[in-house]
Motif scaffolding. Structure first.
Motif, PDB file in Angstrom:
ATOM      1  N   GLY A  97      -8.632   3.111  23.609  1.00 56.25           N
ATOM      2  CA  GLY A  97      -9.335   1.849  23.465  1.00 56.25           C
ATOM      3  C   GLY A  97     -10.729   1.955  24.047  1.00 56.25           C
ATOM      4  O   GLY A  97     -11.153   3.026  24.494  1.00 56.25           O
ATOM      5  N   CYS A  98     -11.442   0.830  24.052  1.00 60.12           N
ATOM      6  CA  CYS A  98     -12.842   0.793  24.468  1.00 60.12           C
ATOM      7  C   CYS A  98     -13.053  -0.331  25.478  1.00 60.12           C
ATOM      8  O   CYS A  98     -13.510  -1.425  25.110  1.00 60.12           O
ATOM      9  CB  CYS A  98     -13.751   0.573  23.260  1.00 60.12           C
ATOM     10  N   PRO A  99     -12.737  -0.106  26.742  1.00 64.86           N
ATOM     11  CA  PRO A  99     -12.888  -1.178  27.731  1.00 64.86           C
ATOM     12  C   PRO A  99     -14.298  -1.750  27.807  1.00 64.86           C
ATOM     13  O   PRO A  99     -14.475  -2.945  28.070  1.00 64.86           O
ATOM     14  CB  PRO A  99     -12.492  -0.503  29.047  1.00 64.86           C
ATOM     15  N   HIS A 100     -15.317  -0.928  27.578  1.00 68.45           N
ATOM     16  CA  HIS A 100     -16.695  -1.409  27.691  1.00 68.45           C
ATOM     17  C   HIS A 100     -17.067  -2.387  26.586  1.00 68.45           C
ATOM     18  O   HIS A 100     -18.111  -3.051  26.670  1.00 68.45           O
ATOM     19  CB  HIS A 100     -17.674  -0.224  27.694  1.00 68.45           C
ATOM     20  N   LEU A 101     -16.237  -2.495  25.532  1.00 71.14           N
ATOM     21  CA  LEU A 101     -16.497  -3.450  24.450  1.00 71.14           C
ATOM     22  C   LEU A 101     -15.736  -4.756  24.626  1.00 71.14           C
ATOM     23  O   LEU A 101     -15.860  -5.653  23.799  1.00 71.14           O
ATOM     24  CB  LEU A 101     -16.139  -2.822  23.094  1.00 71.14           C
ATOM     25  N   GLU A 102     -14.970  -4.876  25.680  1.00 70.97           N
ATOM     26  CA  GLU A 102     -14.203  -6.099  25.915  1.00 70.97           C
ATOM     27  C   GLU A 102     -15.164  -7.278  26.113  1.00 70.97           C
ATOM     28  O   GLU A 102     -16.135  -7.178  26.871  1.00 70.97           O
ATOM     29  CB  GLU A 102     -13.311  -5.937  27.150  1.00 70.97           C
ATOM     30  N   HIS A 140     -12.321   5.502  25.249  1.00 68.44           N
ATOM     31  CA  HIS A 140     -13.759   5.512  25.036  1.00 68.44           C
ATOM     32  C   HIS A 140     -14.353   4.783  26.238  1.00 68.44           C
ATOM     33  O   HIS A 140     -14.165   3.568  26.392  1.00 68.44           O
ATOM     34  CB  HIS A 140     -14.117   4.776  23.748  1.00 68.44           C
ATOM     35  N   THR A 141     -15.052   5.505  27.086  1.00 72.29           N
ATOM     36  CA  THR A 141     -15.474   4.982  28.381  1.00 72.29           C
ATOM     37  C   THR A 141     -16.996   4.926  28.478  1.00 72.29           C
ATOM     38  O   THR A 141     -17.665   5.942  28.284  1.00 72.29           O
ATOM     39  CB  THR A 141     -14.922   5.882  29.511  1.00 72.29           C
ATOM     40  N   SER A 158     -13.615   9.654  27.492  1.00 75.93           N
ATOM     41  CA  SER A 158     -14.547  10.193  26.501  1.00 75.93           C
ATOM     42  C   SER A 158     -15.873   9.433  26.542  1.00 75.93           C
ATOM     43  O   SER A 158     -15.904   8.235  26.829  1.00 75.93           O
ATOM     44  CB  SER A 158     -13.930  10.100  25.104  1.00 75.93           C
ATOM     45  N   HIS A 159     -16.936  10.123  26.249  1.00 70.67           N
ATOM     46  CA  HIS A 159     -18.310   9.619  26.212  1.00 70.67           C
ATOM     47  C   HIS A 159     -18.922   9.574  27.616  1.00 70.67           C
ATOM     48  O   HIS A 159     -19.729  10.416  27.957  1.00 70.67           O
ATOM     49  CB  HIS A 159     -18.406   8.251  25.518  1.00 70.67           C
ATOM     50  N   CYS A 160     -18.606   8.544  28.411  1.00 71.46           N
ATOM     51  CA  CYS A 160     -19.134   8.420  29.787  1.00 71.46           C
ATOM     52  C   CYS A 160     -20.653   8.544  29.818  1.00 71.46           C
ATOM     53  O   CYS A 160     -21.228   9.161  30.719  1.00 71.46           O
ATOM     54  CB  CYS A 160     -18.499   9.471  30.697  1.00 71.46           C
TER      55      CYS A 160
END
Length: 404
Positions: A183-188, A214-215, A244-246
């Protein structure tokens, strides 16, 4: 007991080569490296001096999106534009369509030297678990040439009453064939990164599966969900964890990078950097233009396993890409300032470490996942790409581009 002898291989040791040498493979594992076999063998393969390298592993792909670049344009060229393009496409993508494109991408990866791939599969209210089911079918179809691991990439939101549907879909996706929680916590919405992270960790714990998030896929240095993720893992989350990403970590000062990197190392979190997509999506309309890369050096100094992946393949998130590990390694040389040997480790041995696979090397006891490439040096093949490549998976040749 199946035995294969790879004759006259040139072994790469750092920046130098050593050869010719013979490599004995027994039941898919390297048994001996030296000057001839100690036993009778079933098969002899003459490598004629080709470089012998550990095979590549793709740590982060989106096979369900592959080859969609012509179907829907990313109108803004950034991450939000790519997500919007996929939403517009959602009603026009079928199970069979995903299977066709994903299988084509997986087989291309196998022919270019990958023996395993971790792919994320969109799991959203727009498409349900269609993508997971399609990739599970592809996994069966290509099992003879490449291993596929599936991450259920949950849509947002996932927190509270508004996130109930996505939480239910994530659990359904795990039942439908997904191997990991994603998932993508930063898109919450409303910046609820910590609450979203907790949701994913709870579901992964309940399902007893690993997690790959996805971080912090943003250049905003104030967004640092990676630190919270590390602290939660240290507080007792026991499943294998990948971030991933960071990207935002790369925008912090050196002291902050090192502090957070040491937390990540202590939590044994693997990090995947994805230069193709983040260089293309990030930094638009900013001066000076930042690099969309995590803090690779700081993470490595702290002892974190940092893998490099290609991410998207010719889709709204990245219109380019050749599904080729040599392309990814070359990017790591150019944008992470890696030497070629270090860059190849990022797409091979480091990727294996992040995915929890047995270590890859050309030493007795290592899996016989190998590439034989016609080149004068590792630098040359990373720079030029393989025109003459033989791929061995568990000691069995699964692909070859050797000219006639």
């Amino acid at each position: 007991m199946a035995t294969t002898l790879l004759q006259r291989a040139t072994i790469v040791h750092g920046a130098v080569t050593d050869g010719p040498a013979d490599v004995l493979i027994v039941d898919g594992v390297i048994a001996e490296v030296g000057a001839g076999p100690s036993v009778e063998v079933d098969e002899v393969v003459d490598l004629d001096g080709r470089l012998l390298l550990p095979a590549a592993v793709e740590p982060h792909a989106h096979l369900d999106k592959a080859f969609l670049a012509e179907r829907e344009e990313n109108e803004t060229g950034d991450l939000a534009g790519a997500i919007d393009a996929m939403i517009r496409l959602s009603g026009r993508i079928t199970h069979d369509d995903i299977v066709e494109r994903a299988e084509r991408a997986a087989r291309l990866m196998a022919s270019n030297g990958y023996v395993a791939v971790r792919t994320h599969a969109d799991t959203t209210v727009h498409g349900g678990v269609t993508n997971v089911a399609a990739l599970a079918e592809v996994r069966r179809r290509v099992a003879d040439v490449i291993d596929i691991e599936i991450v259920a990439l949950t849509g947002h939101p996932v927190v509270g009453a508004a996130g109930a549907d996505h939480r239910a879909l994530l659990r359904e996706a795990l039942a439908a064939g997904a191997d990991l929680v994603g998932g993508c916590p930063h898109l919450e919405p409303d910046g609820r990164i910590e609450a979203a992270t907790d949701v994913f960790l709870e579901i992964a714990t309940d399902a007893d599966v690993a997690i790959d998030l996805h971080t912090d896929e943003t250049l905003d240095p104030s967004v640092i969900g990676l630190e919270y993720l590390a602290r939660q893992v240290l507080a007792g989350f026991t499943q294998r964890t990948t971030a991933s990403h960071c990207v935002s970590l790369g925008q912090r000062d050196a002291a902050e990078q090192q502090r957070i990197a040491e937390l990540v190392a202590g939590a044994d979190i693997g990090v995947v950097t994805l230069p193709h997509t983040n260089l293309w999506l990030g930094g638009r309309n900013q001066q000076p233009v930042p690099r969309g890369l995590t803090a690779v050096d700081a993470l490595r100094r702290a002892g974190v396993a940092v893998a490099a992946g290609a991410d998207n393949l010719q889709d709204p998130f990245n219109p380019m890409g050749r599904a080729c590990p040599f392309e990814t390694a070359a990017l790591m040389v150019l944008v992470a300032h890696d030497l070629p040997q270090r860059a190849w480790s990022a797409v091979s041995s480091d990727s294996r470490r992040v995915l929890g696979l047995p270590p890859g090397s050309i030493t007795p006891g290592a899996p016989a996942d190998l590439l034989a490439v016609r080149a004068g040096s590792l630098r040359q093949v990373v720079a030029e790409g393989p025109a003459d490549l033989r791929v061995f998976r568990a000691g069995r040749e699964v692909a070859s581009s050797v000219p006639d």
